[in-house]
Design an enzyme around this catalytic site. Structure first.
Site, short mmCIF file in Angstrom:
data_model
loop_
_atom_site.label_atom_id
_atom_site.label_comp_id
_atom_site.label_asym_id
_atom_site.label_seq_id
_atom_site.Cartn_x
_atom_site.Cartn_y
_atom_site.Cartn_z
N ARG A 98 -5.89 41.21 21.46
CA ARG A 98 -7.17 41.00 20.67
C ARG A 98 -7.36 42.29 19.72
O ARG A 98 -7.44 42.46 18.78
CB ARG A 98 -8.16 40.34 21.61
CG ARG A 98 -9.27 39.64 20.59
CD ARG A 98 -10.20 40.55 20.13
NE ARG A 98 -10.91 41.53 21.11
CZ ARG A 98 -11.60 42.53 20.66
NH1 ARG A 98 -11.97 42.88 19.63
NH2 ARG A 98 -12.14 43.33 21.86
N ASP A 99 -8.20 43.29 20.65
CA ASP A 99 -8.56 44.49 20.03
C ASP A 99 -7.65 45.28 19.47
O ASP A 99 -7.63 45.95 18.38
CB ASP A 99 -9.05 45.25 21.19
CG ASP A 99 -10.22 46.33 20.65
OD1 ASP A 99 -10.24 46.55 19.58
OD2 ASP A 99 -11.05 46.88 21.25
N HIS A 143 -15.91 48.79 28.25
CA HIS A 143 -14.94 48.56 27.01
C HIS A 143 -14.85 50.09 26.27
O HIS A 143 -15.95 50.13 25.46
CB HIS A 143 -15.24 47.32 26.31
CG HIS A 143 -14.22 47.18 25.07
ND1 HIS A 143 -13.25 46.38 25.11
CD2 HIS A 143 -14.30 47.96 23.78
CE1 HIS A 143 -12.77 46.47 24.05
NE2 HIS A 143 -13.18 47.50 23.24
N HIS A 147 -13.27 53.11 24.24
CA HIS A 147 -12.48 53.79 23.33
C HIS A 147 -12.06 55.25 23.65
O HIS A 147 -12.98 55.85 24.14
CB HIS A 147 -12.78 53.46 21.86
CG HIS A 147 -12.54 51.98 21.53
ND1 HIS A 147 -11.41 51.70 20.59
CD2 HIS A 147 -13.05 51.04 21.82
CE1 HIS A 147 -11.34 50.28 20.38
NE2 HIS A 147 -12.43 49.95 21.17
N CYS A 152 -11.60 49.72 15.53
CA CYS A 152 -12.51 48.87 14.98
C CYS A 152 -12.46 48.85 13.45
O CYS A 152 -12.91 50.02 13.11
CB CYS A 152 -14.07 48.93 15.45
SG CYS A 152 -15.22 47.75 14.51
N ASN A 180 -7.95 51.78 21.98
CA ASN A 180 -8.75 51.62 23.37
C ASN A 180 -8.18 52.62 24.73
O ASN A 180 -7.03 53.15 24.12
CB ASN A 180 -8.37 50.16 24.19
CG ASN A 180 -9.10 49.24 23.36
OD1 ASN A 180 -10.19 48.93 23.41
ND2 ASN A 180 -8.57 48.51 22.31
ZN ZN Z 1 -12.67 47.73 21.23
#
Ligand code: ZN
Length: 307
Positions: free
Chosen positions: A13-14, A208, A210, A241, A250
């Site tokens: 996803r990310d 979460h 990064h 992002c 990440n």
């Molecule tokens: Zn993220």
């Protein structure tokens, strides 16, 4: 399998948000199957966003349905609003995460809504999920830019705390803090975790992170000391992002597993199997840089997983 910590893989996803070419569905399924085979207990497999905005996620329902066939896997997805949550439920997702930004500027850029508007959107989606009959998916809220924003800079900690309280009151099962820009430092992480948990307790249960400034794993270490046991990460440190300029990927799943196991915390994840998943990723995304110290250095002589 006893696990002390849940490593939640967010690469599919990310990790795909920033990738230019659309990964074929069949390749995504192989990638997710390899992540599952490596022992990852939870994978965030898709985001239920409109496909015209994020073409990478046009196959979200198909990918989610496939993931639910993998034995024991907790299938997590992102939903931006009620419509996304409905589609996620229809596809059989086990966990639905709504994201909100603590930064007004990032909220407007990323979600095209003010923070107050997005709070209402998240509450509406939550009310729907909470009203489902029978066994419903778990409901998570992710507070983005909780530690700083690449557009507006500083994000007041009081804003994050206030948001977390509102989300807890709205019935979210868990509230995670996201360092979307990757600006956090360990002292700040400790301080904000304590501030939020003073108000809502262990319902604030995940991070979460990064790795923009290279402090991701240092931030994990203090979070572990503060009692956090759920961490998002991405194989090979994929991710970013599109609305957080300069933010990098990440934290690297392989390196996170290495750190946690070194700290005596069992993850249930096989590092060697993660290396196999990396090979699939390298074939699928030949133009993406793959990060990670463990992949570069290999298993240190004499090093063993937590027992
Ligand atoms: Zn993220």
């Amino acid at each position: 399998m006893t696990r002390d910590v849940t490593v939640s893989e967010v690469g599919p996803r990310d990790g795909l948000q920033m990738v230019r070419h659309v990964v074929p569905t069949a390749t995504k399924l192989r990638w997710i199957a390899a992540l599952h085979a490596a022992g990852l207990p939870e994978i965030e497999v898709a985001s239920f966003v409109p496909p015209n905005l994020v073409p990478q996620m046009a196959d979200a329902a198909e990918v989610t349905r496939f993931a639910t066939t993998l034995p024991g896997l907790h299938v997590a997805v992102l939903a931006p609003n009620l419509r996304g949550a409905e589609a996620a439920v229809a596809a059989g997702a086990h966990k639905i995460t709504l994201t909100l930004s603590a930064s007004e500027a990032h909220s407007r850029a990323n979600l095209r809504r003010s923070r107050a508007e997005q709070m209402q959107v998240a509450k509406d989606a939550a009310a729907y999920v909470l009203s489902l009959p029978g066994k419903r998916p778990s409901l998570e809220a992710g507070i983005s830019t909780a530690f700083g924003c690449s557009i507006q800079g500083e994000v007041p900690e009081a804003d994050v705390v206030q948001m977390a309280v509102a989300l807890a009151e709205a019935g979210f099962d868990s509230i995670g803090l996201s360092d979307t820009s990757g600006y956090a430092n360990p002292q700040q992480v400790r301080r904000l975790l304590r501030a939020v948990r003073t108000e809502i307790g262990a319902r604030c249960d995940s991070l979460h992170l990064h790795d923009t400034m290279g402090l991701g794993l240092a931030n994990v270490t203090v979070s572990v000391e503060e009692g956090i046991r759920i961490f998002d990460s991405a194989l090979a440190g994929l991710g970013g992002c599109p609305f957080a300029p300069g933010a990098s990927g990440n934290i690297v799943t392989e390196d996170l597993v290495f750190l946690l196991e070194s700290l005596g915390l069992r993850t249930g994840v096989s590092l060697e199997a993660l290396m196999e998943a990396r090979r699939i990723l390298a074939e699928a995304l030949p133009d993406e840089p793959l990060h990670g110290a463990f992949a570069r250095a290999g298993r240190p002589t004499g090093w063993k997983e937590a027992a």
